[in-house]
Design a protein around this motif. Structure first.
Motif, PDB file in Angstrom:
ATOM      1  N   ALA A  48       0.830  -1.209   0.000  1.00  0.00           N
ATOM      2  CA  ALA A  48       0.000   0.000   0.000  1.00  0.00           C
ATOM      3  C   ALA A  48       0.863   1.257   0.000  1.00  0.00           C
ATOM      4  O   ALA A  48       0.599   2.212  -0.750  1.00  0.00           O
ATOM      5  N   SER A  49       1.906   1.261   0.802  1.00  0.00           N
ATOM      6  CA  SER A  49       2.752   2.454   0.875  1.00  0.00           C
ATOM      7  C   SER A  49       3.574   2.636  -0.391  1.00  0.00           C
ATOM      8  O   SER A  49       3.851   3.763  -0.818  1.00  0.00           O
ATOM      9  N   LEU A  62       2.578   1.775  -3.451  1.00  0.00           N
ATOM     10  CA  LEU A  62       1.632   2.319  -4.427  1.00  0.00           C
ATOM     11  C   LEU A  62       1.362   3.802  -4.175  1.00  0.00           C
ATOM     12  O   LEU A  62       1.145   4.578  -5.117  1.00  0.00           O
ATOM     13  N   ASP A  63       1.400   4.187  -2.913  1.00  0.00           N
ATOM     14  CA  ASP A  63       1.161   5.593  -2.577  1.00  0.00           C
ATOM     15  C   ASP A  63       2.274   6.513  -3.070  1.00  0.00           C
ATOM     16  O   ASP A  63       2.080   7.732  -3.160  1.00  0.00           O
ATOM     17  N   VAL A 107      -5.252  -3.764   0.888  1.00  0.00           N
ATOM     18  CA  VAL A 107      -4.448  -2.804   0.131  1.00  0.00           C
ATOM     19  C   VAL A 107      -5.321  -1.676  -0.404  1.00  0.00           C
ATOM     20  O   VAL A 107      -4.936  -0.498  -0.355  1.00  0.00           O
ATOM     21  N   SER A 140      -4.320   2.028   0.994  1.00  0.00           N
ATOM     22  CA  SER A 140      -3.688   2.946   0.044  1.00  0.00           C
ATOM     23  C   SER A 140      -4.512   4.215  -0.130  1.00  0.00           C
ATOM     24  O   SER A 140      -5.739   4.196  -0.077  1.00  0.00           O
ATOM     25  N   GLN A 172      -4.381   5.752  -2.961  1.00  0.00           N
ATOM     26  CA  GLN A 172      -4.698   5.778  -4.385  1.00  0.00           C
ATOM     27  C   GLN A 172      -6.093   5.191  -4.638  1.00  0.00           C
ATOM     28  O   GLN A 172      -6.614   4.412  -3.833  1.00  0.00           O
TER      29      GLN A 172
END
Length: 291
Positions: free
Chosen positions: A136-137, A139-140, A172, A176, A178
């Motif tokens: 998740a981080s 993708l951020d 996720v 996230s 996003q």
């Protein structure tokens, strides 16, 4: 119905081709899709086995976009490199994975492609929670252009790979910042323990996915049969209707009313004289209304 294959943009004749494609660039993907009977599909922008950025000239981008608009319904999906590991605790691999994903979402924007598909990867000792936090981080950190969406793909769940459980995908998406969506691979889900071989099993799986993730997040299905039984965590694709998911399961997926608008992308093998054209035709045969 929107159905197509994961096609090569190579200028050489490949296994599924009847003839050599006419272009020396990414526009070959459109020609192949049309030849196979597809109207949407998926590509790699570079070799998926190496760290390499897409190299696209203005001319080939224009040709790809024009050919797509003229000949296909869409959408196209870019599949990220197999080397990308969003869950990794290793700083160097994380940095390379983020950089690779950034080039892919930028390429998607340039090519007018709506989706970039990626596996979460393996936590390799970070644990499930740690791996999902890492994904998740990571993708951020991406600067995703407007009009492009990253799809998290379900996994077969072998070893420390994450994404085999619908809860992993939901986590996720929740963690996230996003706006992410999901691609379900039927062979992967089956290998991970979701029984898609019967109409009842398909119904139960769709209900569970909707409850855990939400059907509004399902933007693509990788439609693949499986060469291995349910729950084995073995990722090996079979021809449509000729694996352990079988004709009943494939038909139930293809004809399910909740999935009728979701693009179907095939990653089926070429064997026994049956390639993408045969598999796409088989999907169309199994569609009850023939559309």
């Amino acid at each position: 119905m929107r159905v197509g294959a994961h096609v090569s943009m190579s200028s050489s004749k490949v296994t599924s081709d009847e003839t050599k494609p006419p272009h020396g660039n990414i526009a070959n993907a459109v020609c192949r899709q049309v030849a196979f009977g597809g109207n949407c599909g998926q590509i790699f922008t570079t070799s998926p086995q190496v760290w390499q950025d897409p190299d696209l000239s203005d001319e080939e981008v224009e040709l790809f976009v024009n050919e797509t608009d003229e000949k296909l319904d869409g959408p196209w999906v870019i599949h990220s490199s197999y080397l990308v590991n969003l869950c990794t605790p290793k700083d160097d691999l994380r940095a390379k994975s983020i950089a690779s994903m950034q080039t892919e979402v930028d390429a998607a924007d340039e090519l007018g492609i709506e989706y970039v598909n990626v596996h979460l990867g393996a936590h390799t000792g970070a644990g499930v929670e740690g791996g999902l936090d890492n994904a998740a981080s990571a993708l951020d950190e991406l600067d995703i252009p407007d009009g492009v969406t990253v799809l998290i793909e379900s996994d077969a769940g072998s070893g420390t790979k994450l994404g085999g459980d619908f809860e992993h995908l939901a986590t996720v998406l929740d963690e996230s910042e996003q706006d992410l969506d999901v691609c379900i691979d039927t062979a992967h889900a089956f290998a991970a323990g979701y029984d898609l071989s019967t109409e009842e099993g398909v119904e139960e799986t769709i209900e569970e996915f909707d409850e855990v993730v939400g059907l509004e997040h399902l933007k693509c299905i990788h439609l693949n049969d499986s060469k291995h039984e349910c729950g084995t965590n073995k990722d090996e694709h079979a021809l449509i209707g000729e694996g352990y998911i079988g004709e009943e399961g494939m038909s139930a997926i293809i004809n399910h009313p909740e999935l009728e608008d979701v693009p179907l992308v095939l990653e089926t093998p070429t064997e026994d004289g049956k390639g993408f054209a045969w598999n796409i035709a088989r999907v169309k045969e199994l569609r009850e209304n023939g559309e």
